[in-house]
Design an enzyme around this catalytic site. Structure first.
Site, PDB file in Angstrom:
ATOM      1  N   SER A 132       1.165  -3.059  -5.575  1.00 57.62           N
ATOM      2  CA  SER A 132       0.697  -2.195  -6.670  1.00 57.62           C
ATOM      3  C   SER A 132       0.837  -0.717  -6.293  1.00 57.62           C
ATOM      4  CB  SER A 132      -0.735  -2.544  -7.083  1.00 57.62           C
ATOM      5  OG  SER A 132      -1.651  -2.184  -6.095  1.00 57.62           O
ATOM      6  N   ARG A 185       1.440  -5.459   9.131  1.00 56.25           N
ATOM      7  CA  ARG A 185       1.838  -5.725  10.518  1.00 56.25           C
ATOM      8  C   ARG A 185       1.501  -4.503  11.350  1.00 56.25           C
ATOM      9  NH1 ARG A 185       2.663 -10.379  12.587  1.00 56.25           N
ATOM     10  NH2 ARG A 185       4.108  -9.613  14.153  1.00 56.25           N
ATOM     11  N   HIS A 240      -5.120   3.609   3.693  1.00 55.49           N
ATOM     12  CA  HIS A 240      -6.123   2.673   4.207  1.00 55.49           C
ATOM     13  C   HIS A 240      -7.306   2.667   3.245  1.00 55.49           C
ATOM     14  CE1 HIS A 240      -8.152   0.253   7.151  1.00 55.49           C
ATOM     15  NE2 HIS A 240      -9.220   1.003   6.994  1.00 55.49           N
TER      16      HIS A 240
END
Ligand code: GRF
Length: 221
Positions: free
Chosen positions: A18, A96, A114
């Site tokens: 998104s 990752r 984040h």
């Protein structure tokens, strides 16, 4: 990033994409003066790859499971990205952890988003942790990527209230709406040559940004 050239962006994803969609929309609308050169996912089934293909953007999967080591994956990923000669690499839900050599190679030209008000809650499960801690607000932060996980210099953050009865899902959806606004904005600043990483600090228009990054008010676009 020189001011008068088009910013070439490579976007890394692992899932829904998104945030990637917000970049696609921002470039289509002319808000983000950039070219999305490629979208790369470490998960071949990531929905974001379809979003890229629908927008006519080259989309590639590099499955981390087919590599023997983190180093081997990192170096194949780096080579793939370098082939697109990006000015900016965008981590948009890329799940990752990247090794130190990879991060150093893209230093000053790689951003991450984040879903917390950093330095609070690096790592996973940020929304539940904010709820469990009884926080009255949560949010998201865009930051330059350095070797410290979720620890690079913040560029911009947006706050949302934590509502009574919130679940992690409800809070995540509220935060995600803000993510879609602040991430393309940070990239726009970079593409305009206004945002740089100078040593270990993020600078905007030649001045150090606050330690928690620019505070998004909603009237910034
Ligand atoms: C976002 O919440 C982002 O902050 C986090 O992963 C999520 C990715 O969502 N790193 P999407 O794939 O962009 O929808």
């Amino acid at each position: 990033m020189p001011r008068n050239t088009t910013c070439n962006i490579v976007i890394l994803i692992s899932g829904s994409g998104s945030n990637l969609q917000a970049f696609i929309d921002a470039t289509a609308q002319g808000d983000l003066p950039a070219n999305i050169a490629a979208v790369i996912s470490n998960r071949p089934s990531a929905k974001g790859l379809d979003r890229a293909r629908e927008a006519g953007i080259p989309a590639a999967a590099l499955d981390h499971k087919s590599f023997d080591s983190r180093e081997a994956f990192d170096s194949a990923l780096r080579e793939l990205i370098d082939g697109y000669e990006p000015d900016l690499v965008i981590l948009a839900g890329f799940m990752r952890i990247l090794g130190a050599d990879f991060v150093r190679h893209f230093r000053g030209r790689m951003l991450n988003i984040h879903p917390s008000l950093l330095p609070k809650y690096p790592g996973l499960n940020t929304h539940q942790r904010a709820i469990d801690a009884g926080d009255s607000e949560a949010g998201a932060t865009v930051h330059f990527v350095t070797e410290e996980l979720d620890g690079g210099p913040p560029v911009i953050h947006a706050r949302v209230p934590v509502e009574p009865g919130d679940t992690a899902e409800l809070l995540a959806a509220r935060v995600l709406e803000k993510e879609h606004r602040i991430y393309p904005l940070a990239a726009q600043w970079f593409a305009q040559g206004r945002l740089i990483l100078n040593g270990n600090r993020a600078e905007f228009d030649g001045k150090a940004l606050p330690a928690s990054g620019y505070s998004f008010s909603g009237a910034d676009l």
